[in-house]
Design a protein around this motif. Structure first.
Motif, PDB file in Angstrom:
ATOM      1  N   TRP A  10     -54.746  36.076   4.809  1.00  0.00           N
ATOM      2  CA  TRP A  10     -53.807  36.735   3.900  1.00  0.00           C
ATOM      3  C   TRP A  10     -52.593  37.248   4.663  1.00  0.00           C
ATOM      4  CZ3 TRP A  10     -52.234  41.845   3.956  1.00  0.00           C
ATOM      5  CH2 TRP A  10     -51.475  42.258   2.852  1.00  0.00           C
ATOM      6  N   ARG A  11     -52.848  37.850   5.808  1.00  0.00           N
ATOM      7  CA  ARG A  11     -51.735  38.413   6.565  1.00  0.00           C
ATOM      8  C   ARG A  11     -50.832  37.314   7.116  1.00  0.00           C
ATOM      9  NH1 ARG A  11     -51.049  40.674  12.299  1.00  0.00           N
ATOM     10  NH2 ARG A  11     -49.178  41.953  12.100  1.00  0.00           N
ATOM     11  N   ALA A  23     -56.389  44.441  -0.046  1.00  0.00           N
ATOM     12  CA  ALA A  23     -56.673  43.422   0.961  1.00  0.00           C
ATOM     13  C   ALA A  23     -55.756  43.562   2.164  1.00  0.00           C
ATOM     14  CB  ALA A  23     -56.529  42.025   0.361  1.00  0.00           C
ATOM     15  N   ARG A  47     -60.780  35.879   5.803  1.00  0.00           N
ATOM     16  CA  ARG A  47     -60.018  35.997   4.572  1.00  0.00           C
ATOM     17  C   ARG A  47     -58.814  36.928   4.734  1.00  0.00           C
ATOM     18  NH1 ARG A  47     -60.143  39.335  -0.145  1.00  0.00           N
ATOM     19  NH2 ARG A  47     -61.591  40.689   0.937  1.00  0.00           N
ATOM     20  N   ALA A  48     -59.044  38.104   5.306  1.00  0.00           N
ATOM     21  CA  ALA A  48     -57.975  39.083   5.441  1.00  0.00           C
ATOM     22  C   ALA A  48     -56.902  38.606   6.411  1.00  0.00           C
ATOM     23  CB  ALA A  48     -58.558  40.408   5.930  1.00  0.00           C
ATOM     24  N   THR A 105     -48.634  36.137   4.278  1.00  0.00           N
ATOM     25  CA  THR A 105     -47.610  37.058   3.802  1.00  0.00           C
ATOM     26  C   THR A 105     -46.602  37.443   4.883  1.00  0.00           C
ATOM     27  OG1 THR A 105     -49.022  38.958   4.262  1.00  0.00           O
ATOM     28  CG2 THR A 105     -49.109  38.035   2.043  1.00  0.00           C
TER      29      THR A 105
END
Lengths: 253, 253
Positions: A194-195, A248, A190-191, A198
């Motif tokens: 996210w990175r 996060a 998940r993390a 972004t």
DNA sequence: GGTGCAAGAATGGTCAGATGACTGAGACGT
DNA sequence: ACGTCTCAGTCATCTGACCATTCTTGCACC
């Protein structure tokens, strides 16, 4: 009250609850050789009687040992001791990867850096041509993903990233090391997604670093592979340390 | 059947059992921010209703998360999320140290060697005079134990050995690293006692190596401390690898 | 007003019994 | 010999009741 008699039967084991009695009892059976990897436990009703607890309490203890990778239950068949391999016993470590607070992301990455640099160094001497071809195929697949920018399948990118690290860890020849890395890498989906979302630029950068690692692995140079892997993770570690307060903000290479 | 409705409520979570529903449900509450470190969970009856399971199944899931260091239950009070610190989440790793098969002792020691060498290097720059005095006091205590040979208190020796390694790991400044080392070192009491008993000479040798490590720590030389710690553990690692088939042959430095 | 103690409420811990779901072994048919 | 079906065994789940522990609140005393 059965608690008193149970404590008497097992001096030195300060049982605080019936479930603790179960856990300690089963662990004792393993360490004293009555049970070994793959052994089948007595049925729940009998084991509960033997340990002096109710079946419900027995189940709670068995469930705890199951999530630790020590036991596995098969409905209709029975309860078994697992292989007790490092892969099994280290899988609970993934909970750290999933639930640690952002303040500790950098710490965890530092540990990963140390472990993965070591595995890369070990793998450099051990990788077969087949292994290297497989790693090449993984990175070729990433090239394909990158070519579809701006519609990159980031989920797929994370999967390949995981596969790359996992393959190298397995090639280290140390199952404990591989299991630890697997747990730390495999459960941060998940993390990392996210990175990647972004910070699109990091996807290409990561691929470049992976290529550099693979080149040293192909050269069978342990120290260069170690350095390449370490610097690969160090970038993300520094990012995480700098963003420890963000929501996060647990990235990973 | 509540299983169907629970799966619908949490798409993407392939719940295989009610206990898995509980585990995934609570983990989700933590990751989506509803619960954080120190939060109190709803009471069992209400939480079971919310998750659509019986209280017994809820308890099994809570027990599993408790042994993973995620939750702690207080009878009469309630159930709480722990601090989610690495120390907490890494404590289950100790099960590996306790139950792995002898064939994997060398692998585990190799992992420890990598981790502890890193912690020694980090600690070399971070140790205060107070830390160093404490480490000196530990080794002075060992000198006292050695002076009472042949009536050495080997239990005490193992405790000081553990304290020495633990103090250095804590000085590394990385809680994840310290927690991991703590779990791997702190739960191997039985096997280390066995080795100390059967090979008395190693007690003096270990003390000598500890002294050498401390000297480099005092010199605040990270690389020399790393090397000293690595070779300290490497000796035992090689012993374990050579005796992988022996019974209870899991030694430690 | 402040402090200490006891009682009651709240909550987890345990047990027992019943029923459902699943698995593997054995029997039977082709 | 192989495939299918049945059944016994065993885990999975639920319900309800009672026990043990902790915290809160109320009351008495200083």
């Amino acid at each position: 009250m059965t608690e008193t008699s149970t404590v008497d039967e097992q001096p030195g084991i300060p049982a605080r609850s019936q479930t603790d009695v179960v856990i300690a009892g089963i662990k004792g059976m393993i360490t004293d050789g009555r049970l070994g990897p793959g052994s089948r436990l007595p049925i729940e009703r009998d084991l509960a009687t033997e340990l002096g607890v109710s079946r419900g309490s027995l189940r709670e203890g068995v469930r705890a040992l199951a999530i630790l990778g020590v036991l596995e239950t098969r409905q209709g068949d029975g309860t078994y001791v697992t292989s007790l391999d490092p892969e099994r016993l280290l899988s609970p470590l993934g909970i750290l990867a999933e639930l640690h607070t952002p303040a500790h992301a950098g710490h965890l990455l530092a540990v990963r850096r140390v472990l993965e640099a070591e595995s890369a160094a070990l793998a450099a001497s051990a990788l077969t041509d087949e292994d290297l071809a497989a790693l090449d195929a993984i990175l070729d697949e990433v090239d394909g993903i990158l070519a579809s920018d701006p519609d990159m399948d980031l989920e797929r990118f994370i999967d390949t990233d995981t596969a790359f690290h996992r393959r190298i860890a397995q090639a280290s020849g140390n199952p404990a090391l591989a299991g630890m890395i697997d747990s730390l890498v495999g459960r941060t989906h998940r993390a990392r997604l996210w990175r990647a979302i972004t910070e699109r630029g990091t996807v290409r950068e990561t691929q470049g670093e992976h290529r550099a690692i693979l080149a040293e692995l192909k050269a069978h140079d342990p120290e260069r592979a170690r350095i390449r892997m370490a610097v690969h993770i160090l970038g993300v570690e520094e990012f995480a340390t700098a963003h420890a307060g963000d929501e996060a903000s647990d990235p990973a290479p």
